[in-house]
Motif scaffolding. Sequence first.
Motif, PDB file in Angstrom:
ATOM      1  N   ALA A  26     -10.346  -2.389  -8.913  1.00  0.00           N
ATOM      2  CA  ALA A  26      -9.826  -2.128  -7.333  1.00  0.00           C
ATOM      3  C   ALA A  26     -10.948  -1.997  -6.504  1.00  0.00           C
ATOM      4  O   ALA A  26     -10.784  -2.423  -5.282  1.00  0.00           O
ATOM      5  CB  ALA A  26      -8.876  -1.328  -7.148  1.00  0.00           C
ATOM      6  N   LYS A  63     -11.021  -0.883  -2.653  1.00  0.00           N
ATOM      7  CA  LYS A  63      -9.621  -0.550  -2.017  1.00  0.00           C
ATOM      8  C   LYS A  63      -8.703   0.166  -3.347  1.00  0.00           C
ATOM      9  O   LYS A  63      -7.552  -0.488  -3.415  1.00  0.00           O
ATOM     10  CB  LYS A  63      -9.209  -1.986  -1.852  1.00  0.00           C
ATOM     11  CG  LYS A  63      -9.857  -2.580  -0.831  1.00  0.00           C
ATOM     12  CD  LYS A  63      -9.311  -4.034  -0.418  1.00  0.00           C
ATOM     13  CE  LYS A  63     -10.099  -4.689   0.751  1.00  0.00           C
ATOM     14  NZ  LYS A  63      -9.517  -5.763   1.331  1.00  0.00           N
ATOM     15  N   SER A 116      -5.094 -10.811  -6.620  1.00  0.00           N
ATOM     16  CA  SER A 116      -6.596 -10.570  -6.509  1.00  0.00           C
ATOM     17  C   SER A 116      -6.782  -9.898  -8.067  1.00  0.00           C
ATOM     18  O   SER A 116      -8.042  -9.789  -8.251  1.00  0.00           O
ATOM     19  CB  SER A 116      -6.965  -9.541  -5.360  1.00  0.00           C
ATOM     20  OG  SER A 116      -6.161  -8.423  -5.713  1.00  0.00           O
ATOM     21  N   LYS A 174      -6.257  -7.218  -8.799  1.00  0.00           N
ATOM     22  CA  LYS A 174      -6.761  -5.434  -8.657  1.00  0.00           C
ATOM     23  C   LYS A 174      -5.385  -4.301  -8.870  1.00  0.00           C
ATOM     24  O   LYS A 174      -5.389  -3.641  -9.853  1.00  0.00           O
ATOM     25  CB  LYS A 174      -7.250  -5.245  -7.162  1.00  0.00           C
ATOM     26  CG  LYS A 174      -8.586  -6.033  -6.838  1.00  0.00           C
ATOM     27  CD  LYS A 174      -8.918  -5.970  -5.673  1.00  0.00           C
ATOM     28  CE  LYS A 174     -10.076  -6.733  -5.491  1.00  0.00           C
ATOM     29  NZ  LYS A 174     -10.579  -6.560  -3.838  1.00  0.00           N
ATOM     30  N   HIS A 175      -4.319  -4.618  -7.974  1.00  0.00           N
ATOM     31  CA  HIS A 175      -3.525  -3.410  -7.920  1.00  0.00           C
ATOM     32  C   HIS A 175      -2.405  -3.860  -8.820  1.00  0.00           C
ATOM     33  O   HIS A 175      -2.022  -2.784  -9.495  1.00  0.00           O
ATOM     34  CB  HIS A 175      -3.192  -3.386  -6.375  1.00  0.00           C
ATOM     35  CG  HIS A 175      -4.318  -3.200  -5.471  1.00  0.00           C
ATOM     36  ND1 HIS A 175      -5.209  -1.928  -5.621  1.00  0.00           N
ATOM     37  CD2 HIS A 175      -4.844  -4.064  -4.546  1.00  0.00           C
ATOM     38  CE1 HIS A 175      -5.982  -2.228  -4.710  1.00  0.00           C
ATOM     39  NE2 HIS A 175      -5.961  -3.071  -4.124  1.00  0.00           N
ATOM     40  N   THR A 202       0.901  -1.059   0.050  1.00  0.00           N
ATOM     41  CA  THR A 202      -0.040  -0.073  -0.080  1.00  0.00           C
ATOM     42  C   THR A 202       0.790   1.205  -0.068  1.00  0.00           C
ATOM     43  O   THR A 202       0.362   2.197  -0.149  1.00  0.00           O
ATOM     44  CB  THR A 202      -0.987  -0.026   1.115  1.00  0.00           C
ATOM     45  OG1 THR A 202       0.039   0.027   2.392  1.00  0.00           O
ATOM     46  CG2 THR A 202      -1.826  -1.115   1.295  1.00  0.00           C
ATOM     47  N   ARG A 223     -10.036   1.657 -11.163  1.00  0.00           N
ATOM     48  CA  ARG A 223     -11.058   1.630  -9.996  1.00  0.00           C
ATOM     49  C   ARG A 223     -12.059   0.568 -10.070  1.00  0.00           C
ATOM     50  O   ARG A 223     -12.726   0.181  -9.135  1.00  0.00           O
ATOM     51  CB  ARG A 223     -11.712   3.037  -9.750  1.00  0.00           C
ATOM     52  CG  ARG A 223     -10.815   3.924  -9.299  1.00  0.00           C
ATOM     53  CD  ARG A 223     -11.408   5.492  -9.212  1.00  0.00           C
ATOM     54  NE  ARG A 223     -10.353   6.343  -8.624  1.00  0.00           N
ATOM     55  CZ  ARG A 223     -10.630   7.930  -8.548  1.00  0.00           C
ATOM     56  NH1 ARG A 223     -11.721   8.417  -9.148  1.00  0.00           N
ATOM     57  NH2 ARG A 223      -9.600   8.490  -8.301  1.00  0.00           N
ATOM     58  N   ARG A 276      -6.163   2.593  -4.616  1.00  0.00           N
ATOM     59  CA  ARG A 276      -5.040   3.194  -4.176  1.00  0.00           C
ATOM     60  C   ARG A 276      -4.529   4.357  -4.787  1.00  0.00           C
ATOM     61  O   ARG A 276      -4.026   4.295  -5.941  1.00  0.00           O
ATOM     62  CB  ARG A 276      -3.919   2.202  -4.028  1.00  0.00           C
ATOM     63  CG  ARG A 276      -4.083   0.795  -3.025  1.00  0.00           C
ATOM     64  CD  ARG A 276      -2.879  -0.295  -3.009  1.00  0.00           C
ATOM     65  NE  ARG A 276      -3.327  -1.353  -2.277  1.00  0.00           N
ATOM     66  CZ  ARG A 276      -2.774  -2.309  -2.204  1.00  0.00           C
ATOM     67  NH1 ARG A 276      -1.975  -2.495  -3.329  1.00  0.00           N
ATOM     68  NH2 ARG A 276      -2.882  -3.404  -1.764  1.00  0.00           N
TER      69      ARG A 276
END
Length: 172
Positions: free
Chosen positions: A135, A138, A104, A106-107, A72, A132, A140
């Motif tokens: 994600a 969450k 996941s 996502k990031h 993060t 987004r 970032r």
Amino acid sequence: MDDLLVPPANFAMVDHGVFRSGFPQKCNFGFLKTLKLQSIVYLSTEPYPKSNLEFMQSNGIRLFRFAMEGSTKSSAEIHREIIEEALKVILDEQNYPLLIHCRSGKHRTGCVVGCIRKMQRWCLLSIVEEYRQFAGAKARNCDERFIEFFDVSNLKKSSQPAICFRNTFNFI
């Protein structure tokens, strides 16, 4: 029920022959077979499970692993070189069809796909909106800033294949 095709979490098409997702589970193998994957780009330091390696071997799929830490914190300089190396593999059509994934989807995957979108000259608002979408709650700020400031000119044209994503790229 054996013929039920279940895509991995956060699965989507990025472009012709390029897909993204979260970590594939055994229940996703049937679905992945339908994609006729040649390669998987894995963005994590975690070991790849034996069952996934066996699935890949039995289906002639190459694994390209790029050790990106999940964080993060803003670690753009560390990830920049890794993402540039991953993009070289992703842009090589000899590796298609190809799946990009992290844990996941996502990031880390979102950052790589965001950089691809920059190369495709998407507007930043659309890139961030797509990031987004995957994600969710969450999202970032550090990932969004990384994408915003990622310099696509760092990827030298000489390292790019003649045709990238069916001519959807317009290099600066």
